[in-house]
Motif scaffolding. Structure first.
Motif, PDB file in Angstrom:
ATOM      1  N   UNK A  99       9.987   3.634  14.196  1.00  0.00           N
ATOM      2  CA  UNK A  99       8.981   4.669  14.417  1.00  0.00           C
ATOM      3  C   UNK A  99       8.065   4.385  15.582  1.00  0.00           C
ATOM      4  N   UNK A 100       8.271   3.261  16.217  1.00  0.00           N
ATOM      5  CA  UNK A 100       7.408   2.947  17.348  1.00  0.00           C
ATOM      6  C   UNK A 100       7.620   4.006  18.409  1.00  0.00           C
ATOM      7  N   UNK A 101       6.535   4.542  18.847  1.00  0.00           N
ATOM      8  CA  UNK A 101       6.622   5.624  19.810  1.00  0.00           C
ATOM      9  C   UNK A 101       7.396   5.193  21.039  1.00  0.00           C
ATOM     10  N   UNK A 102       8.312   5.995  21.429  1.00  0.00           N
ATOM     11  CA  UNK A 102       9.098   5.676  22.603  1.00  0.00           C
ATOM     12  C   UNK A 102      10.368   4.912  22.267  1.00  0.00           C
ATOM     13  N   UNK A 263       2.357   2.472  21.215  1.00  0.00           N
ATOM     14  CA  UNK A 263       1.248   3.394  21.175  1.00  0.00           C
ATOM     15  C   UNK A 263       0.028   2.708  20.614  1.00  0.00           C
TER      16      UNK A 263
END
Lengths: 313, 511
Positions: A99-102, A263
């Motif tokens: 789920x880490x952005x990017x 993020x």
């Protein structure tokens, strides 16, 4: 397949009191006030954070929820459902996603996901967002790159620690440490201590205070098997703030460096990318070739919130 | 009579190859899905006659040339000798097996009128053959052969529903049933001509003949499931006295197979989901009857003796019960829901049908949602713990297809009951299961998991401790950086407000 007590319950013929109103009721409580939390949305409205309220669901006959059952019914009506090998949709296990952005990588097992996360998203430097393979290397990285006191002390004492765990020796310069690691710990001589950086962004170059030839690179890759050919299948992804791209020449180093943009509150999300090749990286047992390979992103000391992507061969 | 285990199918007649059959079936399924999306999902049934089977084996079934069909019809029309006429009608009926003959026949002047004359004529065999001819036409793939063309026949067909001959009645029923979906005009016409009281009569007269009962069920289901059902049909059905007869069919009688029960169950589903007067349905004992049949089916499933086609029965029963649960406060419905084995059955169906019919698994859990989400659901939630059914639900969490979302709803409903319930959920092993669902790819699953987790952690600090012990903290930290705001907000709130006091967040190492 069914738990035995469930079977027991449904097939027991002896007269047991099965009435629901005979079952003792647990005490009902109230919704915990501490879970009431609100936030201000983008349009300035106050909204609740936790919004689930139990509610019954009424479904009319045309609802998509009922589609599969209806199709099955009509196949039966049209005499097409009796088939020895009925291929109907089978239940799939849900995949897992970072789920880490990017990042957004998807995994079919939870172990794959955890390996990915532990490899790439832990031990991230909060100043330059570089991801380090271990807590120790993160400490060293922070110390050497983001601690102004370090450079002052380094003029007088041996501050550059050997990167191999358990060694403990320290050296006055990066060069000396590099030599030590090559001579004593048998790191390959083409180990990326000194990355020859081709700097595309001239502004950064001007601001850059570090010498090209003496920089130590810390990358995110974990391991390299010199023998296994890993070639980048495509040029490295660049983001709009990308400042440098370098191609490393030595054949010994086979891995991909990736940039992780994490993020943090209020900061911009910049797309980075992970390569599938991470999967083929493996840890070598042989400590002499070093299970950890580190280089540091060529960043000057100016914290400019830009991520740097570099790939190496 | 429909034989569920029939090896011969209409489609199977063409391709003998199994692969070819499967391919056709898959293509057909796609068509049906498309039709459903366009609200055009209708089916018609064709009764196979006993002598059709023999003919196929002999290979004597040939498509007649058009002039032969015309010739046959002329003979029927002008014939005086009843024995000969019967033979001609039979030949005509066989000719109508091939759809091309339909067009030829209807182009003949007064073709339907002639058939109707024979339908009402003195000779029973002629009547039967005439009825079979009309039945073939009712199943025609040609749009020209529609119900409006056949409308001359309907008053007679309806009248004959109260007749005594089961075979004949069955034919009339299926013919009418095939006509129902064609248009709203047809349905209005049938309604006006008294089809509902006729069906009511029929099911009583022939209640021991389950083939006829199945046909009644089919025809009724066609009448009430058609789209744009007028406001008059369902109230008429509800007021007609048919409901108790439908309910009396809801038993598992292995001798006659599942056909009749299946049809009646689908009727009840269509009635319940129309939501016209579900109170009336409940008052007549629908909920009680459907739930006890579900319990019986649960027993069958638990024994492992699932018959082919059983899911066709479980499906409408689940839907009927699911929707009827909203017809009033649960406390008022509770007398009809008093068998705790219902909960066990609802947990058993997903386990049993997960691989073959995941949608059925999902619908079963939907019924559980409706049982646990009401204001006075506490007795059902308590019962789930008492009977130790929660672990079986937790086992369903890895599965997509909407199954895990529905399970999370149920678990959320239970958690909302209060602290006691949250503690019991944790005892049943929910916290490690949530650690897994929080990592899943579907953001809706993650959001629901956070909702449930939030309830648990806020109810009792012990549960927050337990969550940390289960290594849940890194999971929350990870999803704090999700690209979905809904997820970020919930995760952050939990980390900031509900972590045990001794948990310090290591900022140097965390992303």
């Amino acid at each position: 397949m069914l738990p035995p007590e469930l079977i027991q319950l449904l097939t027991a013929s002896d007269l047991v009191d099965l009435r629901i109103d005979a079952i003792p009721k647990l005490q009902v409580g109230f919704r915990p006030g501490s879970l009431f939390s609100s936030f201000t949305s983008q349009d300035g409205e106050a909204k609740l954070t936790f919004t689930y309220i139990p509610h019954q669901i009424l479904l009319n006959k045309d609802h998509e929820f009922f589609e599969d059952g209806d199709i099955h019914r009509h196949l039966y009506l049209q005499n097409l459902s009796t088939c020895p090998a009925y291929d109907s949709p089978t239940a799939r296990q849900c995949g897992f996603r970072c789920h880490i952005s990017g990042c957004s990588q998807v995994f079919s097992t939870v172990e794959d996901y955890e390996h990915h996360y532990n490899t790439l998203h832990r031990h991230v430097c909060s100043s330059c967002q570089r991801s380090l393979p271990s807590a120790r290397l993160l400490d060293i990285h922070i110390q050497e790159w983001h601690d102004s006191l370090f450079s002052i002390l380094a003029e007088r004492q041996d501050m550059y620690q050997c990167l191999v765990e358990g060694c403990g020796l320290k050296y006055r310069t990066r060069e000396q440490r590099k030599d030590h690691m090559i001579k004593i710990h048998k790191y390959p001589s083409d180990f990326m201590f000194d990355k020859a950086k081709r700097i595309k962004n001239i502004k950064i170059a001007k601001k850059n205070m570090l010498q090209k030839g003496t920089s130590m690179e810390v990358s995110m890759s974990i391991m390299i098997l010199p023998q296994s050919p890993l070639s980048p299948s495509s040029p490295p992804q660049t983001n709009r703030d990308h400042s440098t791209t370098e191609r490393d020449t030595p054949t010994g180093f086979l891995g991909r460096c990736v940039s992780a943009r994490v993020l943090s509150k209020g900061s911009e999300v910049v797309a980075g990318g992970f390569r599938e090749s991470l999967k083929v990286m493996s840890l070598r047992q042989d400590a002499t070739l070093a299970s950890v390979w580190s280089g540091v992103c060529f960043k000057n000391n100016i914290f400019d919130n830009k991520s740097c992507l570099f790939n190496s061969r | 009579m429909w034989r569920l285990n029939a090896v011969r199918h209409k489609a199977g007649r063409q391709g003998s190859d199994l692969e070819e059959f499967k391919f056709k079936r898959r293509a057909h399924e796609k068509e049906l899905r498309r039709a459903r999306k366009d609200s055009q999902l209708v089916s018609k049934r064709l009764l196979l006659n006993d002598d059709d089977d023999d003919e196929e084996e002999d290979g004597t079934m040939d498509t007649l040339a058009s002039d032969q069909v015309v010739e046959l019809f002329k003979m029927v029309r002008h014939g005086r000798d009843l024995v000969k006429k019967e033979a001609d009608l039979r030949a005509l009926r066989k000719a109508l097996r091939s759809p091309s003959a339909h067009l030829i026949l209807i182009k003949q002047p007064n073709s339907i009128a002639i058939l109707v004359t024979n339908l009402c004529g003195p000779n029973p065999q002629c009547r039967l053959e005439a009825a079979r001819c009309l039945h073939e036409l009712s199943h025609s793939p040609h749009s020209e052969v529609d119900s409006l063309r056949l409308r001359q026949a309907t008053p007679y067909l309806i009248t004959f529903l109260s007749g005594q001959s089961p075979k004949f009645t069955e034919l009339c029923l299926y013919t009418l049933g095939n006509m129902c979906p064609d248009s709203e005009n047809v349905r209005d016409m049938l309604l006006a001509q008294g089809i509902i009281p006729a069906l009511n009569n029929c099911i009583q007269i022939h209640r021991t003949n389950l083939a006829v009962v199945e046909a009644v069920g089919f025809t009724l289901s066609q009448l009430i499931s058609a789209n744009y059902v007028t406001g008059r049909i369902i109230p008429a059905v509800l007021a007609s006295g048919l409901i108790p007869h439908l309910l009396s069919v809801l038993t598992l009688d292995s001798q006659f197979g599942l056909g009749p029960v299946i049809e009646c169950a689908w009727c009840l589903h269509y009635l319940a989901c129309s939501n016209v007067d579900n109170g009336a349905l409940v008052a007549q004992g629908t909920l009680l009857r459907c739930t006890s049949l579900l319990v019986t089916l649960g027993g069958v499933v638990a024994k492992g003796s699932i018959e082919e086609g059983m899911e066709l029965l479980i499906w409408p029963l689940l839907r009927c019960v699911g929707n009827l649960l909203l017809s009033g406060p649960l406390g008022a419905l509770q007398p009809q829901l008093n068998d705790s084995r219902l909960l066990a059955a609802l947990c058993a169906f997903p386990q049993a049908f997960l691989q073959t019919h995941p949608a059925l698994a999902r619908e079963s859990v939907w019924v559980l949602n409706n049982l646990t989400a009401a204001a006075d659901s506490s007795m059902f939630c308590s019962a789930l713990f008492y009977l130790n059914l929660v672990p079986a639900l937790i086992q369903l969490l890895p599965f997509s297809h909407g199954i895990n979302i529905m399970v999370l709803r149920v678990l959320g409903n239970i958690a909302h009951q209060g602290r006691e319930y949250c503690l019991h959920l944790a005892q049943a092993g929910l916290l490690p299961a949530l650690c897994a669902t929080l990592k899943m790819a579907d953001p809706e699953v993650v959001t629901f998991s956070l909702e449930v987790l939030g309830q648990l952690m806020a109810s009792d600090p012990q549960l927050a401790e337990e969550f940390v012990r289960q290594s849940g903290l890194p999971v929350l930290e990870a999803i704090q950086y999700s690209n979905q705001e809904t997820i970020r907000l919930r995760a952050t709130h939990l980390l900031e407000h509900h972590l045990p006091a001794h948990c310090t967040v290591d900022t140097s190492a965390s992303p």
